[in-house]
Design a protein around this motif. Structure first.
Motif, mmCIF file in Angstrom:
data_model
loop_
_atom_site.group_PDB
_atom_site.id
_atom_site.type_symbol
_atom_site.label_atom_id
_atom_site.label_comp_id
_atom_site.label_asym_id
_atom_site.label_seq_id
_atom_site.Cartn_x
_atom_site.Cartn_y
_atom_site.Cartn_z
ATOM 1 N N GLY A 1 0.847 -1.197 0.000
ATOM 2 C CA GLY A 1 0.000 0.000 0.000
ATOM 3 C C GLY A 1 0.875 1.236 0.000
ATOM 4 N N THR A 2 0.342 2.339 0.494
ATOM 5 C CA THR A 2 1.114 3.564 0.625
ATOM 6 C C THR A 2 1.334 3.851 2.100
ATOM 7 N N GLN A 3 2.095 4.892 2.394
ATOM 8 C CA GLN A 3 2.363 5.230 3.785
ATOM 9 C C GLN A 3 1.087 5.619 4.526
ATOM 10 N N ASN A 4 0.082 6.097 3.801
ATOM 11 C CA ASN A 4 -1.187 6.412 4.463
ATOM 12 C C ASN A 4 -2.192 5.271 4.296
ATOM 13 N N PHE A 5 -1.689 4.066 4.061
ATOM 14 C CA PHE A 5 -2.458 2.821 4.087
ATOM 15 C C PHE A 5 -3.494 2.719 2.976
ATOM 16 N N VAL A 6 -3.203 3.328 1.846
ATOM 17 C CA VAL A 6 -4.084 3.262 0.685
ATOM 18 C C VAL A 6 -3.573 2.162 -0.231
ATOM 19 N N ASP A 7 -4.463 1.306 -0.665
ATOM 20 C CA ASP A 7 -4.123 0.271 -1.630
ATOM 21 C C ASP A 7 -4.883 0.619 -2.904
ATOM 22 N N ASP A 8 -4.230 1.344 -3.796
ATOM 23 C CA ASP A 8 -4.883 1.875 -4.988
ATOM 24 C C ASP A 8 -3.994 1.610 -6.199
ATOM 25 N N GLU A 9 -4.439 0.711 -7.032
ATOM 26 C CA GLU A 9 -3.653 0.329 -8.204
ATOM 27 C C GLU A 9 -3.427 1.504 -9.153
ATOM 28 N N LYS A 10 -4.431 2.348 -9.308
ATOM 29 C CA LYS A 10 -4.302 3.502 -10.206
ATOM 30 C C LYS A 10 -3.244 4.481 -9.695
ATOM 31 N N LEU A 11 -3.224 4.728 -8.389
ATOM 32 C CA LEU A 11 -2.201 5.602 -7.814
ATOM 33 C C LEU A 11 -0.823 5.019 -8.039
ATOM 34 N N GLN A 12 -0.683 3.703 -7.866
ATOM 35 C CA GLN A 12 0.604 3.059 -8.081
ATOM 36 C C GLN A 12 1.037 3.172 -9.538
ATOM 37 N N GLU A 13 0.081 3.037 -10.471
ATOM 38 C CA GLU A 13 0.399 3.189 -11.895
ATOM 39 C C GLU A 13 0.888 4.606 -12.188
ATOM 40 N N TYR A 14 0.219 5.607 -11.599
ATOM 41 C CA TYR A 14 0.686 6.987 -11.759
ATOM 42 C C TYR A 14 2.122 7.116 -11.275
ATOM 43 N N VAL B 1 2.164 14.465 -13.982
ATOM 44 C CA VAL B 1 2.286 14.854 -12.574
ATOM 45 C C VAL B 1 1.051 15.647 -12.146
ATOM 46 N N ASP B 2 0.612 16.577 -12.991
ATOM 47 C CA ASP B 2 -0.604 17.348 -12.682
ATOM 48 C C ASP B 2 -1.808 16.423 -12.530
ATOM 49 N N GLU B 3 -1.927 15.474 -13.437
ATOM 50 C CA GLU B 3 -3.049 14.524 -13.405
ATOM 51 C C GLU B 3 -3.002 13.660 -12.137
ATOM 52 N N ALA B 4 -1.814 13.177 -11.792
ATOM 53 C CA ALA B 4 -1.664 12.347 -10.596
ATOM 54 C C ALA B 4 -1.960 13.158 -9.335
ATOM 55 N N HIS B 5 -1.475 14.379 -9.308
ATOM 56 C CA HIS B 5 -1.726 15.239 -8.151
ATOM 57 C C HIS B 5 -3.219 15.490 -7.986
ATOM 58 N N GLN B 6 -3.901 15.758 -9.094
ATOM 59 C CA GLN B 6 -5.352 15.981 -9.027
ATOM 60 C C GLN B 6 -6.073 14.713 -8.559
ATOM 61 N N TYR B 7 -5.613 13.565 -9.021
ATOM 62 C CA TYR B 7 -6.207 12.295 -8.599
ATOM 63 C C TYR B 7 -6.058 12.108 -7.080
ATOM 64 N N MET B 8 -4.865 12.407 -6.559
ATOM 65 C CA MET B 8 -4.646 12.268 -5.116
ATOM 66 C C MET B 8 -5.551 13.199 -4.326
ATOM 67 N N GLU B 9 -5.750 14.411 -4.828
ATOM 68 C CA GLU B 9 -6.660 15.343 -4.158
ATOM 69 C C GLU B 9 -8.102 14.857 -4.257
ATOM 70 N N ASP B 10 -8.510 14.416 -5.441
ATOM 71 C CA ASP B 10 -9.883 13.937 -5.632
ATOM 72 C C ASP B 10 -10.201 12.756 -4.718
ATOM 73 N N MET B 11 -9.221 11.897 -4.511
ATOM 74 C CA MET B 11 -9.421 10.717 -3.679
ATOM 75 C C MET B 11 -9.167 11.016 -2.190
ATOM 76 N N CYS B 12 -8.764 12.237 -1.876
ATOM 77 C CA CYS B 12 -8.462 12.668 -0.493
ATOM 78 C C CYS B 12 -7.311 11.876 0.130
ATOM 79 N N TYR B 13 -6.323 11.508 -0.676
ATOM 80 C CA TYR B 13 -5.159 10.789 -0.162
ATOM 81 C C TYR B 13 -4.144 11.733 0.470
ATOM 82 N N GLY B 14 -4.115 12.931 -0.005
ATOM 83 C CA GLY B 14 -3.178 13.922 0.503
ATOM 84 C C GLY B 14 -3.520 15.259 -0.105
#
Length: 159
Positions: free
Chosen positions: A82-95, A110-123
């Protein structure tokens, strides 16, 4: 659900200030919370236990499009799948895998990945520390900065 949120951060004054700001906002909207402050080495151990924190105030990014800092919290290989914040997200890993590869990296990605992380409330980036460089243009014709916007004297071009 009525439970108290735990905000964790290190003893760094800037992070403590941000934690206090977040705590104040949460309190204003009726969310009970507490701030737990630890020394640097303690944080690195405690952060691995998902029962010890709900919000982690920490430096996890760069001032520009470098993704080096993300490798401390995103790669599944580093955090048992997973990630350090305990997210198991295949799409985030692909990014992350694409951003970490020189062949597939792009600013748009990078912009797309950053927006995805915000949309998913990961960080979410709460603050960005400004960086300024002052130099004598009569001695230096080009200043070279690191990905953290720090001057690299050995790489600058001198007159």
């Amino acid at each position: 659900n009525g439970s108290k949120l735990t905000i964790m951060t290190s003893a760094n004054a800037d992070y403590k200030n941000v934690a206090e700001l977040v705590s104040t906002f949460l309190t204003k909207v009726g969310i009970e919370n507490e701030i737990q402050i630890y020394e640097g080495a303690q944080v690195e151990t405690i952060v691995t236990d998902p029962t010890t924190w709900d919000i982690y105030i920490c430096p996890k990014g760069a001032e520009d499009y470098m993704v080096n800092d993300w490798m401390r919290w995103v790669p599944a290989a580093t955090h048992n799948g997973g990630t350090q914040n305990f997210v198991d997200d295949e799409k985030l890993q692909e990014y992350y895998d694409k951003m970490a590869n020189v062949e597939t990296y792009s600013i748009d990605l990078v912009d797309e990945a950053h927006q995805y992380m915000e949309d998913m409330c990961y960080g979410y980036a709460l603050v960005q520390q400004p960086a300024y460089t002052v130099y004598n243009s009569e001695l230096i014709s080009e200043v070279v900065l690191s990905y953290k916007a720090w001057p690299l004297p050995h790489a600058c071009i001198y007159k």
